[in-house]
Scaffold this motif. Structure first.
Motif, PDB file in Angstrom:
ATOM      1  N   ALA A 164      57.211-127.494 -37.998  1.00  0.00           N
ATOM      2  CA  ALA A 164      57.446-126.378 -37.067  1.00  0.00           C
ATOM      3  C   ALA A 164      57.340-126.934 -35.652  1.00  0.00           C
ATOM      4  CB  ALA A 164      56.437-125.261 -37.317  1.00  0.00           C
ATOM      5  N   TRP A 165      58.416-127.536 -35.187  1.00  0.00           N
ATOM      6  CA  TRP A 165      58.370-128.309 -33.945  1.00  0.00           C
ATOM      7  C   TRP A 165      57.965-127.476 -32.740  1.00  0.00           C
ATOM      8  CZ3 TRP A 165      58.547-133.271 -34.992  1.00  0.00           C
ATOM      9  CH2 TRP A 165      59.248-133.709 -36.117  1.00  0.00           C
ATOM     10  N   THR A 166      58.421-126.259 -32.655  1.00  0.00           N
ATOM     11  CA  THR A 166      58.135-125.432 -31.478  1.00  0.00           C
ATOM     12  C   THR A 166      56.923-124.530 -31.649  1.00  0.00           C
ATOM     13  OG1 THR A 166      59.662-123.698 -32.238  1.00  0.00           O
ATOM     14  CG2 THR A 166      60.569-125.427 -30.824  1.00  0.00           C
ATOM     15  N   ALA A 167      56.425-124.402 -32.863  1.00  0.00           N
ATOM     16  CA  ALA A 167      55.286-123.513 -33.128  1.00  0.00           C
ATOM     17  C   ALA A 167      53.993-124.274 -33.335  1.00  0.00           C
ATOM     18  CB  ALA A 167      55.572-122.633 -34.344  1.00  0.00           C
ATOM     19  N   ASP A 168      54.069-125.564 -33.548  1.00  0.00           N
ATOM     20  CA  ASP A 168      52.888-126.382 -33.767  1.00  0.00           C
ATOM     21  C   ASP A 168      52.417-126.956 -32.429  1.00  0.00           C
ATOM     22  OD1 ASP A 168      50.941-128.209 -34.498  1.00  0.00           O
ATOM     23  OD2 ASP A 168      52.041-128.905 -36.261  1.00  0.00           O
ATOM     24  N   PRO A 169      51.170-126.693 -32.026  1.00  0.00           N
ATOM     25  CA  PRO A 169      50.685-127.227 -30.741  1.00  0.00           C
ATOM     26  C   PRO A 169      50.781-128.743 -30.639  1.00  0.00           C
ATOM     27  CG  PRO A 169      49.176-125.562 -31.588  1.00  0.00           C
ATOM     28  CD  PRO A 169      50.163-125.837 -32.684  1.00  0.00           C
ATOM     29  N   ALA A 170      50.785-129.445 -31.769  1.00  0.00           N
ATOM     30  CA  ALA A 170      50.862-130.902 -31.734  1.00  0.00           C
ATOM     31  C   ALA A 170      52.240-131.398 -31.324  1.00  0.00           C
ATOM     32  CB  ALA A 170      50.490-131.475 -33.105  1.00  0.00           C
ATOM     33  N   PHE A 171      53.281-130.569 -31.538  1.00  0.00           N
ATOM     34  CA  PHE A 171      54.652-130.990 -31.248  1.00  0.00           C
ATOM     35  C   PHE A 171      55.312-130.172 -30.135  1.00  0.00           C
ATOM     36  CE2 PHE A 171      54.046-131.857 -35.846  1.00  0.00           C
ATOM     37  CZ  PHE A 171      54.139-133.238 -35.800  1.00  0.00           C
ATOM     38  N   ALA A 172      54.756-129.031 -29.776  1.00  0.00           N
ATOM     39  CA  ALA A 172      55.444-128.096 -28.878  1.00  0.00           C
ATOM     40  C   ALA A 172      55.771-128.726 -27.529  1.00  0.00           C
ATOM     41  CB  ALA A 172      54.591-126.843 -28.685  1.00  0.00           C
ATOM     42  N   LEU A 173      54.811-129.429 -26.948  1.00  0.00           N
ATOM     43  CA  LEU A 173      55.043-130.018 -25.627  1.00  0.00           C
ATOM     44  C   LEU A 173      56.134-131.083 -25.680  1.00  0.00           C
ATOM     45  CD1 LEU A 173      53.645-129.332 -22.924  1.00  0.00           C
ATOM     46  CD2 LEU A 173      52.326-131.435 -23.178  1.00  0.00           C
ATOM     47  N   TYR A 174      56.156-131.850 -26.758  1.00  0.00           N
ATOM     48  CA  TYR A 174      57.187-132.872 -26.913  1.00  0.00           C
ATOM     49  C   TYR A 174      58.558-132.248 -27.154  1.00  0.00           C
ATOM     50  CZ  TYR A 174      53.134-135.893 -27.473  1.00  0.00           C
ATOM     51  OH  TYR A 174      51.956-136.561 -27.277  1.00  0.00           O
ATOM     52  N   SER A 175      58.577-131.096 -27.822  1.00  0.00           N
ATOM     53  CA  SER A 175      59.844-130.417 -28.088  1.00  0.00           C
ATOM     54  C   SER A 175      60.481-129.890 -26.810  1.00  0.00           C
ATOM     55  CB  SER A 175      59.627-129.266 -29.077  1.00  0.00           C
ATOM     56  OG  SER A 175      58.883-128.206 -28.483  1.00  0.00           O
ATOM     57  N   VAL A 176      59.663-129.657 -25.787  1.00  0.00           N
ATOM     58  CA  VAL A 176      60.181-129.233 -24.486  1.00  0.00           C
ATOM     59  C   VAL A 176      60.573-130.440 -23.635  1.00  0.00           C
ATOM     60  CG1 VAL A 176      59.564-128.099 -22.319  1.00  0.00           C
ATOM     61  CG2 VAL A 176      58.904-127.070 -24.492  1.00  0.00           C
ATOM     62  N   ALA A 177      59.781-131.500 -23.730  1.00  0.00           N
ATOM     63  CA  ALA A 177      60.045-132.692 -22.908  1.00  0.00           C
ATOM     64  C   ALA A 177      61.332-133.389 -23.324  1.00  0.00           C
ATOM     65  CB  ALA A 177      58.863-133.657 -23.011  1.00  0.00           C
TER      66      ALA A 177
END
Length: 309
Positions: A164-177
């Motif tokens: 869950a790339w956009t819903a998981d705090p571990a990946f969310a910031l990277y999914s925006v960057a």
């Protein structure tokens, strides 16, 4: 008989010079006047009005009353605004170094290509820049989609579990960057390439004759001559990252739990939900001060000099 004019030629030139200078000055002011008027009308005046309204309880439904620094105190005390500033600085430290290094390496790669291939590559990498942030966000939303997204489909193809790339705090910031880097990568690369092509080849040839390695040539020739380009890219990259809005709005809308909430998205949401605009305007003024202060510090610490001829 007609009286002869005994004025000397140099005296005539002396008399005409001030008159010609005044005419040139008037012509210059006349040509600059439309620019000054447009700048005052669409930049200086709105800025002055915004600053004034930030000190009031401005609303479209009533006469504004002066409240002093009340709006600024509310903004600075707002935990969501403070968190959004922290988030956007995380994005800055994530986006700018990666984009800077990748663009520099890719620009060196393009420099060694043939003209036809480099022309195709330059056109291709520039295309994302002309796409709006809304469209970029929509594209990457399909890529990150948990069910049927391109990224998770690739992971499942190799037998890995989707994320869950956009819903998981571990990946969310990277999914925006990632989309932010992708969108402006071509522009930064072409700026780097322009700086590289502006360095005379004689410098490199002389260094080769002296036995300098490729690393030493880059360290002592490329980097010093690219200093002004580096400063410009650094300033524009940081200001662009601090101003992220559309991509975040489309991909995460600030979630999960405000982990990707940027200041301008926070102010946009506040603008939609608050009948008064004093808070929104005060927050925008504070962000403008942050952007201006950062640029001033960088220009102060890193002097921009003319490249050595």
């Amino acid at each position: 008989m007609t009286k002869l004019d005994n004025t000397k030629p140099n005296e005539l030139m002396t008399n005409k010079a001030p008159s010609r200078a005044r005419q040139d000055t008037k012509a210059a002011y006349a040509m600059l006047l439309p620019t000054f008027l447009l700048l005052s009308l669409f930049a200086v005046l709105p800025l002055g009005m915004s600053v004034y309204k930030s000190f009031t309880d401005f609303s479209f439904y009533k006469t504004p009353e002066f409240t002093g620094f009340h709006n600024y105190r509310i903004v600075l005390a707002d935990p969501f605004f403070r968190k959004s500033v922290l988030v956007v600085f995380k994005l800055v430290f994530l986006i700018v170094p990666l984009q800077f290094a990748a663009a520099f390496l890719f620009a060196n790669l393009i420099k060694g290509m043939s003209k036809k291939v480099s022309a195709f590559v330059k056109t291709t990498i520039y295309i994302p820049l002309v796409i709006s942030g809304i469209v970029v966000g929509a594209i990457f939303s399909f890529i990150y989609d948990y069910q049927g997204g391109i990224l998770n489909s690739l992971l499942q193809f190799f037998g890995l579990e989707g994320q869950a790339w956009t819903a998981d705090p571990a990946f969310a910031l990277y999914s925006v960057a990632a989309p932010a880097i992708w969108q402006s990568f071509g522009y930064v690369t072409l700026m780097m390439l322009a700086g590289l092509l502006d360095i005379p080849n004689d410098y490199y040839e002389a260094a080769k004759m002296d036995g300098a390695s490729a690393f030493r040539r880059m360290l002592h020739i490329t980097i010093p001559n690219m200093k002004n380009i580096f400063i410009f890219i650094l300033i524009s990259g940081v200001t662009g990252s601090l101003s992220l809005f559309e991509i975040v709005l489309m991909i995460t809308n600030g979630g999960p739990g405000g982990d990707t909430l940027t200041p301008f998205l926070h102010l946009f949401n506040h603008f939609n939900n608050d009948p008064t605009m004093g808070y929104t305007v005060a927050g925008a003024i504070l962000m403008a001060l942050i952007l201006g202060a950062f640029s001033a510090v960088v220009f102060r610490l890193v002097q921009s000099d003319k490249a050595i001829d």
